[in-house]
Design an enzyme around this catalytic site. Structure first.
Site, PDB file in Angstrom:
ATOM      1  N   CYS A  93       1.195   3.275  -8.669  1.00  9.98           N
ATOM      2  CA  CYS A  93       1.045   2.833  -7.635  1.00  9.98           C
ATOM      3  C   CYS A  93      -0.706   2.900  -7.431  1.00  9.98           C
ATOM      4  CB  CYS A  93       1.349   3.127  -6.340  1.00  9.98           C
ATOM      5  SG  CYS A  93       1.328   5.173  -6.062  1.00  9.98           S
ATOM      6  N   ASN A  94      -1.355   3.685  -8.120  1.00 13.58           N
ATOM      7  CA  ASN A  94      -2.839   4.108  -8.087  1.00 13.58           C
ATOM      8  C   ASN A  94      -3.494   3.500  -9.358  1.00 13.58           C
ATOM      9  OD1 ASN A  94      -3.132   4.917  -5.543  1.00 13.58           O
ATOM     10  ND2 ASN A  94      -2.503   6.877  -6.318  1.00 13.58           N
ATOM     11  N   ARG A  95      -2.693   3.000 -10.290  1.00 16.04           N
ATOM     12  CA  ARG A  95      -3.510   2.680 -11.583  1.00 16.04           C
ATOM     13  C   ARG A  95      -2.779   1.949 -12.452  1.00 16.04           C
ATOM     14  NH1 ARG A  95      -5.950   6.610 -13.771  1.00 16.04           N
ATOM     15  NH2 ARG A  95      -5.840   8.239 -11.790  1.00 16.04           N
ATOM     16  N   HIS A 145      -9.843  11.019 -20.855  1.00 16.52           N
ATOM     17  CA  HIS A 145      -9.203  10.060 -19.681  1.00 16.52           C
ATOM     18  C   HIS A 145      -7.820  10.364 -19.795  1.00 16.52           C
ATOM     19  CE1 HIS A 145      -9.001   7.248 -16.595  1.00 16.52           C
ATOM     20  NE2 HIS A 145      -8.029   6.594 -17.153  1.00 16.52           N
ATOM     21  N   GLU A 201      -1.576  16.411  -8.151  1.00 16.30           N
ATOM     22  CA  GLU A 201      -0.139  15.716  -7.828  1.00 16.30           C
ATOM     23  C   GLU A 201       0.985  15.699  -8.995  1.00 16.30           C
ATOM     24  OE1 GLU A 201       1.224  12.395  -8.520  1.00 16.30           O
ATOM     25  OE2 GLU A 201      -0.655  11.553  -9.106  1.00 16.30           O
ATOM     26  N   GLN A 217       5.240   9.954 -14.601  1.00 21.20           N
ATOM     27  CA  GLN A 217       4.979   8.608 -14.999  1.00 21.20           C
ATOM     28  C   GLN A 217       4.273   8.478 -16.287  1.00 21.20           C
ATOM     29  OE1 GLN A 217       2.650   8.515 -11.277  1.00 21.20           O
ATOM     30  NE2 GLN A 217       4.136   7.238 -10.221  1.00 21.20           N
ATOM     31  N   ALA A 220      11.115  14.588  20.984  1.00 16.03           N
ATOM     32  CA  ALA A 220      11.857  13.794  20.050  1.00 16.03           C
ATOM     33  C   ALA A 220      10.578  12.830  19.379  1.00 16.03           C
ATOM     34  CB  ALA A 220      12.855  12.738  20.599  1.00 16.03           C
TER      35      ALA A 220
END
Lengths: 423, 266
Positions: A50-52, A99, A114, A120, A190
């Site tokens: 989702c980020n790259r 990289h 993370e 991935q 709640a």
């Protein structure tokens, strides 16, 4: 031969562009096939999260490869290249290697350290292997990236410490209770945040959830979600001792849990530890409760401070990981050198020479009566055999040096003659 | 110095290095520190075992016959117990507390050395040997409880003051530590109870001296009372948390200091 990395990530492109250029897992196979047809590359892999979105390729003409990959991205995603070109970055050889290693270690991630990215990267590698688009270089590169990613996480604290309020609360609960199985959670109010935290705790094994709220219906609704039970608001002081973890998020303008109430509950539970999470503003739990023995109170600021501290700790670990990456990049460069033709030619002739010498020596030892002329004739014959045997492989190697995928032939030769085992 | 004393000097240095290794990892996040400390500790425990056997054979007396060897024997048992539980119970952090104690006790014992540590006692009765060994093992249990209580108090302090990063992550959870303190105390106290009972029985019926005239037995009885009080308050009043653990820490520290002053007095 060059290793090229080209793509965009959360730092270079906005989310709307990233989502347009993302590859769904089901698309990767087709994308790789089309990429190999369009780009002048001998190997390729696609890493899409989702980020790259990144393409890794082995090519002999990197300028042409960059342009063709851009065209491929434009055609595949049906998006004009001008829209995304300014957001693309690309790097070559050592920089590409570095990289990918940084990506695998989580140094290049939005949330430093993370752990999801490593899975991935593995997924990208597996997809490319399944399509047969990784061979010698990318195969080795991705294997090493996965290895360095694991190393970074075991040898440094780059992935340690929760980075959200809810997960920080879960970590603290574990540090107090060890195993969360069998612990009881009480939700005061709640609110969404307390519900989310409770979900995390239940996922970690917390068993019973009690809910209390001024409005009974809301309490009952939330209790149903967790298969839990409700406690009447007025009965809270009498029932508090049943809770190991209390998550409070009411909208009350005053303290809901006071020192005396908690002290009485602690006596009733024979001073077993109690963890209180007060995420309400204004606060629900009287701060002096924290002074009670075996009571641990964390409010929203405390939890956010824990998260900030964890983030700082991870940032501090980045330097150690960068050192590790530099070391591994160097090792990969050394390995890559072995795929060049000259060292392979040299290694092959040296090995043949060593074998010839050894066999000759053994023969002369067994036949000591051989002298002068006889010995010279045998030496010459053996040399001629070796030269003739090596002639074709050496020619093949020299020819391989002239072709784009010659390193594949070199790799086969090195394996066939076990040249890497001998060096 | 004799051969085995040189060996013990080497062991002392290894304990110092192991202490530094464990503390570097737990308090300063030096990766591999605990691993190095563990290797040193294993080596030192083997050497100390050899030295104690050497001493026993040379003097033909038990390894706890005088204060110097008794202290070394206690340290050896304590570290063996620690090494046995460290890995299975994931108690690396405990190393940062056990190793300094082992070093401190060894250092004090070494400082006064054999000559001034009293002549070897005679163990005329097998009951006396059993009595001393059981009390020694009991102290090992209580020594472990003391170190675990320190781990608990460190963790509890960090939680109370909200300093929950760095060292905190290396510490075992409060509940697990609490349970281990309870287990160590229970085992230590049970062994000590039997040891003391044998001591009293032997004092009354055999040749060795009356219990109330032996300061060490009185001190052991005092320690026994203190830890029995901990177990009672825990069972009957439900005392847990920092107060209960402070009781263990203070009790054991006072006991060790008093015993050392008593044993190594001029």
């Amino acid at each position: 031969m060059h290793i090229l990395a080209l793509g965009l990530n959360h730092r270079t492109a906005p989310v709307d562009l990233r989502e347009r250029l993302a590859f769904a897992p089901s698309q990767v196979g087709e994308a790789l096939r089309r990429l190999m047809q369009q780009a002048p590359a001998t190997e390729a892999a696609i890493l899409s999260t989702c980020n790259r979105s990144e393409v890794y390729a082995v090519t002999s003409n990197h300028n042409a490869a960059v342009e063709r990959i851009k065209q491929f991205l434009a055609q595949f995603h049906n998006l004009p290249a001008e829209r995304f070109s300014p957001h693309l970055y690309h790097c070559l050889d050592d920089e590409s290697v570095k990289h990918l290693f940084r990506v695998a270690c989580g140094v290049d991630s939005m949330v430093v350290g993370e752990t999801q990215i490593l899975a991935q990267v593995k997924e990208a590698f597996d997809s490319a292997r399944a399509c047969g688009t990784v061979r010698v270089v990318l195969d080795e590169l991705f294997r090493r990236a996965l290895r360095v990613g694991k190393r970074a996480r075991t040898e440094t604290d780059i992935s340690k410490g929760a980075l959200s309020v809810s997960s920080a609360a879960v970590e603290l609960a574990k540090q107090i209770f060890g195993d969360l199985r069998g612990t009881n959670i009480l939700l005061l109010g709640a609110g969404k945040m307390s519900e989310l935290t409770a979900r995390y705790l239940v996922a970690q094994g917390a068993t019973a959830v009690f809910v209390t709220n001024r409005t009974y219906e809301r309490a009952a609704e939330l209790a149903r979600k967790f298969n839990g039970a409700t406690i009447a608001w007025d009965h809270l002081p009498q029932q508090l001792h049943r809770a190991d973890i209390v998550i409070s998020s009411t909208a009350a303008p005053h303290y809901v849990l006071r020192h005396d109430t908690v002290a009485a509950a602690m006596r009733a539970r024979r001073r077993r530890p109690m963890f209180l999470i007060d995420i309400a503003v204004p606060r629900d739990i009287e701060p002096s409760v924290n002074a009670l023995d075996n009571v641990f109170l964390f409010n929203i600021d405390d939890l956010e401070q824990v998260v900030a501290e964890n983030r700082r700790e991870r940032e501090k670990e980045v330097h150690k990981v960068e050192v590790m990456i530099a070391e591994e990049t160097g090792k990969f460069a050394q390995w890559l050198k072995t795929l060049e033709v000259t060292p392979t030619l040299k290694a092959l002739t040296q090995k043949a020479e060593q074998i010839r010498e050894a066999e000759l020596q053994a023969l002369f030892n067994r036949l000591p009566h051989l002298q002068g002329r006889d010995r010279e004739l045998i030496q010459a014959a053996l040399k001629a055999v070796v030269n003739k045997l090596l002639h074709d492989p050496l020619i093949t190697l020299r020819e391989a040096a002239q072709s784009d995928d010659g390193y594949l032939t070199i790799d086969v030769m090195r394996r066939a003659f076990k040249l890497d085992n001998d060096s | 110095m004799k051969g085995h004393e040189w060996l013990l000097m080497l062991v002392l240095l290894a304990y110092l290095a192991a202490t530094m290794g464990y503390q570097a990892e737990i308090f300063f996040k030096v990766k591999g520190g605990a691993r190095g400390g563990r290797i040193l500790l294993l080596g030192a425990v083997v050497l100390q075992g050899i030295a104690l056997v050497g001493h026993t054979l040379a003097l033909r007396t038990a390894p706890f016959a005088n204060a110097f060897t008794a202290a070394n024997f206690f340290v050896w048992l304590l570290l063996v117990a620690f090494l046995l539980v460290e890995k299975p119970r994931r108690l690396t952090a405990l190393g940062a507390f056990v190793t300094p104690m082992a070093f401190f006790v060894s250092l004090v014992a070494f400082a006064v050395r054999m000559g001034r540590a009293g002549s070897p006692a005679r163990f005329d009765s097998p009951w006396l040997v059993v009595h001393v060994v059981l009390i020694g093992l009991g102290f090992v249990g209580l020594g472990l409880a003391f170190c675990l209580a320190l781990v608990y108090l460190t963790s509890e302090k960090m939680l109370k003051t909200k300093h929950v990063t760095g060292t905190f992550r290396y510490l075992p959870s409060l509940q697990i530590t609490d349970q281990l303190v309870l287990q160590s105390t229970t085992i230590g106290l049970a062994l000590m109870t039997v040891g003391l009972a044998i001591g009293f029985y032997g004092g009354m019926t055999h040749t060795f001296i009356a219990p109330w005239r032996d300061g060490r037995i009185l001190l052991s009885a005092f320690t026994w009372l203190l830890f029995a009080l901990y177990l009672c308050t825990r069972r009957l009043l439900g005392w847990q948390g920092s107060k209960a653990h402070w009781m263990i820490v203070a009790g054991f520290a006072v006991f060790v200091l008093t015993l050392m002053v008593y044993q190594f007095r001029p």
